[in-house]
Scaffold this motif. Structure first.
Motif, PDB file in Angstrom:
ATOM      1  N   HIS A 195      -1.272   4.016  -1.103  1.00  0.00           N
ATOM      2  CA  HIS A 195      -0.631   5.151  -0.369  1.00  0.00           C
ATOM      3  C   HIS A 195      -1.539   5.351   0.907  1.00  0.00           C
ATOM      4  O   HIS A 195      -2.778   5.116   1.189  1.00  0.00           O
ATOM      5  N   GLY A 196      -0.743   5.736   1.846  1.00  0.00           N
ATOM      6  CA  GLY A 196      -1.325   5.971   3.360  1.00  0.00           C
ATOM      7  C   GLY A 196      -0.953   7.355   3.597  1.00  0.00           C
ATOM      8  O   GLY A 196      -1.155   8.280   2.707  1.00  0.00           O
ATOM      9  N   ALA A 208       4.364   0.075   4.630  1.00  0.00           N
ATOM     10  CA  ALA A 208       3.569  -0.180   3.477  1.00  0.00           C
ATOM     11  C   ALA A 208       2.446  -0.439   3.809  1.00  0.00           C
ATOM     12  O   ALA A 208       2.108  -1.413   4.635  1.00  0.00           O
ATOM     13  N   ASN A 209       1.035   0.267   3.305  1.00  0.00           N
ATOM     14  CA  ASN A 209      -0.182  -0.042   3.710  1.00  0.00           C
ATOM     15  C   ASN A 209      -0.892  -0.911   2.768  1.00  0.00           C
ATOM     16  O   ASN A 209      -0.482  -0.840   1.494  1.00  0.00           O
ATOM     17  N   ILE A 210      -1.304  -2.004   3.221  1.00  0.00           N
ATOM     18  CA  ILE A 210      -1.972  -3.283   2.428  1.00  0.00           C
ATOM     19  C   ILE A 210      -3.298  -3.088   2.329  1.00  0.00           C
ATOM     20  O   ILE A 210      -4.114  -3.112   3.197  1.00  0.00           O
ATOM     21  N   GLU A 211      -3.913  -3.198   0.987  1.00  0.00           N
ATOM     22  CA  GLU A 211      -5.333  -3.162   0.854  1.00  0.00           C
ATOM     23  C   GLU A 211      -5.710  -4.666   0.761  1.00  0.00           C
ATOM     24  O   GLU A 211      -5.196  -5.451  -0.079  1.00  0.00           O
ATOM     25  N   THR A 212      -6.549  -5.082   1.707  1.00  0.00           N
ATOM     26  CA  THR A 212      -6.807  -6.639   1.739  1.00  0.00           C
ATOM     27  C   THR A 212      -8.112  -6.775   1.315  1.00  0.00           C
ATOM     28  O   THR A 212      -8.914  -5.985   1.170  1.00  0.00           O
ATOM     29  N   GLU A 213      -8.489  -8.030   1.117  1.00  0.00           N
ATOM     30  CA  GLU A 213      -9.767  -8.329   0.662  1.00  0.00           C
ATOM     31  C   GLU A 213     -10.847  -8.334   1.842  1.00  0.00           C
ATOM     32  O   GLU A 213     -10.448  -8.952   2.727  1.00  0.00           O
ATOM     33  N   VAL A 254      -3.771  -1.828   7.579  1.00  0.00           N
ATOM     34  CA  VAL A 254      -2.837  -3.006   7.883  1.00  0.00           C
ATOM     35  C   VAL A 254      -1.519  -2.368   7.090  1.00  0.00           C
ATOM     36  O   VAL A 254      -1.444  -2.015   5.992  1.00  0.00           O
ATOM     37  N   GLU A 255      -0.534  -2.343   8.027  1.00  0.00           N
ATOM     38  CA  GLU A 255       0.768  -1.580   7.659  1.00  0.00           C
ATOM     39  C   GLU A 255       1.783  -2.346   8.150  1.00  0.00           C
ATOM     40  O   GLU A 255       1.568  -2.868   9.135  1.00  0.00           O
ATOM     41  N   VAL A 256       2.931  -2.447   7.441  1.00  0.00           N
ATOM     42  CA  VAL A 256       4.011  -3.439   7.468  1.00  0.00           C
ATOM     43  C   VAL A 256       5.141  -2.584   7.344  1.00  0.00           C
ATOM     44  O   VAL A 256       5.545  -1.748   6.132  1.00  0.00           O
ATOM     45  N   ILE A 265       7.330   0.176  -3.652  1.00  0.00           N
ATOM     46  CA  ILE A 265       6.818  -0.968  -3.952  1.00  0.00           C
ATOM     47  C   ILE A 265       5.046  -0.494  -4.195  1.00  0.00           C
ATOM     48  O   ILE A 265       4.146  -1.416  -3.954  1.00  0.00           O
ATOM     49  N   TYR A 266       4.910   0.823  -4.232  1.00  0.00           N
ATOM     50  CA  TYR A 266       3.480   0.986  -4.349  1.00  0.00           C
ATOM     51  C   TYR A 266       2.869   0.247  -5.683  1.00  0.00           C
ATOM     52  O   TYR A 266       3.451   0.206  -6.754  1.00  0.00           O
ATOM     53  N   ASP A 267       1.540  -0.090  -5.554  1.00  0.00           N
ATOM     54  CA  ASP A 267       0.917  -0.882  -6.532  1.00  0.00           C
ATOM     55  C   ASP A 267       1.554  -2.373  -6.625  1.00  0.00           C
ATOM     56  O   ASP A 267       0.990  -3.046  -7.447  1.00  0.00           O
TER      57      ASP A 267
END
Length: 306
Positions: A195-196, A208-213, A254-256, A265-267
């Motif tokens: 969630h953003g 979609a906010n992407i949680e990256t490594e 990072v948002e797409v 598409i959360y989670d």
């Protein structure tokens, strides 16, 4: 491909043709080594193997360095698994290992433990404590210990040697096409959708906010044309790396925006592949100017030949 994270659990089934190194990016230079490795293994009836290290030695030698990697460990395994490699050895780069001299590493690990009969190294590869291992040492030990050694020449693009360092530099400059050319594939980032602030949906561009490594290298701040893979399906997308300065954001995100897509598409874990750089991060005077730019970016993305 069998993966061993503990070399002590490996029992030699037949002698190995092996290459060693970080293989960060598994780029075209690495591909030339792997192709040669597989060819030699077939010709000499050997198993084909790669020995790589985790964590990256630079994390151990320079713990304060902010080094980002082209591949996570999982991504590296995925990329290597596309080739006909029999064994992948993941050697922990700990204190005991870092203190092995080059000669000790060759004698105790490569020959005694792994039964290497053919060794392939890159053009600039060094190993062992104080970088005491190099091609010259390998040549010296090969006849005594009964293995052959080959040094691969550098692979060039635009008269530049391909290296992981140069690929990182290209990505940090936003030069996606050069980076992809050196990699031999489109650079990608994957992560879970979280969630953003949900500002995008209020202006017709839900993202979609992407949680990256944290160890994964992100390209330069800005906007990009990307391929988005959600549940193994391909979609066109516009990706932003930055702090959203137009709405006074502070945290890097990072948002797409996925074109023609309305699913929740959360989670979900998604992958984005970078195809081209659109522009640097911009602070607009207001949301109207931002929307105008997004409309331009969308048109460029729709017309891009994937």
């Amino acid at each position: 491909m069998k993966i061993f994270s503990d070399l002590q659990k490996y029992q030699s089934e037949k002698p190995l043709a092996l290459s060693l190194g970080m293989f960060d990016g598994v780029h075209l230079g690495h591909k030339s080594i792997i192709d040669e490795l597989i060819t030699i293994a077939d010709e000499k009836n050997l198993s084909a193997a790669i020995l790589t290290f985790w964590p990256h030695p630079r994390f151990v030698f320079n713990p304060d360095e902010d080094l980002k990697l082209l591949n996570t460990l999982y991504e590296k395994q995925e990329l290597i698994d596309k080739y006909a490699i029999d064994f992948l050895f993941l050697q922990e780069f700990d204190e005991d290992f870092r203190n092995l001299t080059g000669e000790e590493f060759v004698r105790e690990i490569l020959v005694k433990k792994l039964n290497v009969k053919y060794l392939i190294v890159g053009y600039d590869h060094v190993f062992g404590k104080n970088k005491s291992g190099n091609f010259e040492l390998l040549q010296k030990l090969s006849s005594e210990l009964g293995f052959e050694v080959e040094q691969m020449e550098a692979i060039n693009i635009h008269e530049n040697n391909i290296s992981s360092t140069k690929i990182r530099k290209a990505l940090l400059e936003g030069n996606i096409q050069l980076a992809n050319e050196m990699l031999g594939y489109a650079y990608s980032v994957r992560g879970k959708v979280v969630h953003g602030k949900k500002i995008g949906r209020t202006i017709g561009y839900p993202t979609a906010n992407i949680e990256t490594e944290s160890l994964k290298l992100l390209p330069k701040k800005g906007a990009y044309i990307v391929e988005v893979f959600v549940k193994n399906k391909f979609h066109k997308g516009m990706l932003s790396i930055g702090t959203n300065p137009t709405v006074n954001g502070e945290k890097l995100s990072v948002e797409v925006y996925i074109l023609n897509f309305k699913e929740d598409i959360y989670d979900e874990n998604i992958t984005v592949k970078f195809r081209d750089f659109l522009h640097e991060e911009i602070k607009f005077e207001g949301l109207e100017k931002l929307i105008e730019k997004l409309d331009e970016d969308k048109m460029l993305t729709e017309n891009f030949k994937f």
